[in-house]
Enzyme design. Sequence first.
Site, mmCIF file in Angstrom:
data_model
loop_
_atom_site.group_PDB
_atom_site.id
_atom_site.type_symbol
_atom_site.label_atom_id
_atom_site.label_comp_id
_atom_site.label_asym_id
_atom_site.label_seq_id
_atom_site.Cartn_x
_atom_site.Cartn_y
_atom_site.Cartn_z
ATOM 1 N N HIS A 61 -13.938 3.192 -29.561
ATOM 2 C CA HIS A 61 -14.436 1.878 -29.084
ATOM 3 C C HIS A 61 -13.371 1.182 -28.878
ATOM 4 C CE1 HIS A 61 -13.567 1.410 -33.167
ATOM 5 N NE2 HIS A 61 -13.637 0.069 -33.033
ATOM 6 N N ASP A 63 -12.696 -3.222 -29.598
ATOM 7 C CA ASP A 63 -13.292 -4.655 -30.478
ATOM 8 C C ASP A 63 -13.773 -5.577 -29.344
ATOM 9 O OD1 ASP A 63 -12.686 -3.085 -32.493
ATOM 10 O OD2 ASP A 63 -10.880 -3.982 -33.072
ATOM 11 N N HIS A 118 -9.932 2.595 -29.481
ATOM 12 C CA HIS A 118 -9.333 3.235 -30.713
ATOM 13 C C HIS A 118 -10.292 4.015 -31.239
ATOM 14 C CE1 HIS A 118 -10.269 -0.925 -31.572
ATOM 15 N NE2 HIS A 118 -10.592 -0.323 -32.650
ATOM 16 N N ARG A 128 -10.844 7.461 -47.337
ATOM 17 C CA ARG A 128 -10.094 6.408 -46.818
ATOM 18 C C ARG A 128 -10.876 5.028 -46.565
ATOM 19 N NH1 ARG A 128 -9.278 4.441 -41.274
ATOM 20 N NH2 ARG A 128 -7.317 3.654 -41.049
HETATM 21 C C1 OGA Z 1 -12.933 -1.319 -36.485
HETATM 22 C C2 OGA Z 1 -11.881 -0.371 -36.557
HETATM 23 C C3 OGA Z 1 -10.354 1.187 -37.848
HETATM 24 C C4 OGA Z 1 -10.033 1.601 -39.107
HETATM 25 O O1 OGA Z 1 -13.530 -1.426 -37.808
HETATM 26 O O2 OGA Z 1 -13.327 -1.824 -35.590
HETATM 27 O O3 OGA Z 1 -11.481 0.093 -35.738
HETATM 28 O O4 OGA Z 1 -8.868 2.042 -39.055
HETATM 29 N N1 OGA Z 1 -11.511 0.123 -37.772
HETATM 30 O O5 OGA Z 1 -10.759 1.553 -39.901
HETATM 31 NI NI NI Z 2 -12.312 -1.354 -33.951
#
Ligand code: OGA
Ligand code: NI
Length: 185
Positions: A61, A63, A118, A128
Amino acid sequence: MQEYAGAMQELAKSIAGVLVTNMGVKRGLWEDDCNAGTCFLRLNRYPPCPISPEVFGLVPHTDSDFLTILHQDEHVGGLQLMKDSKWVAVKPNPDALVVNIGDLFQAWSNDVYKSVEHKVTVNREAERHSIAYFLCPSYESFIGCCKEESSIYKKFTFGEYRSQIQHDVKDYGHKVGLPRFLVST
Ligand code: OGA
Ligand code: NI
């Protein structure tokens, strides 16, 4: 969390301020709008998953905000970003935060700054955690391009952008994002 969000707000705005100045324009009106109650913190928890790495922790996605500051887990890792058509792992660094450009900054800068795609892969053994702060304007603020005459995107409000995403997710099962707002040629 309130303290953390406050610190991230300051940091996000000052980074955004530098990026705005680098575009050769005065600080944008929207910066004041980003004090709005639309900014938010997301606390992500990714439980261990025995069938990794085929499973997404978070699907690919971009942001939908101006700028995101991510504090990723200090050891586990799993965050990947798209670079030159390849997924690249973002190695955890306990001394660093990750800064993502969001869709709104891409639209405002006319594609000079890119909202990077990402995703997060899960880990077989380890849980995690991450904390993301999203710098967002008020729903009424117009996201116009900083160089209006050559804009490749239509002017839209953050509210319109969000509701378009919600419609697309409902209709197509995924976000379409900025391509929806391209000025048709
Ligand atoms: C998000 C995201 C990445 C992560 O919350 O939009 O990309 O490492 N998180 O959790
Ligand atoms: Ni994100």
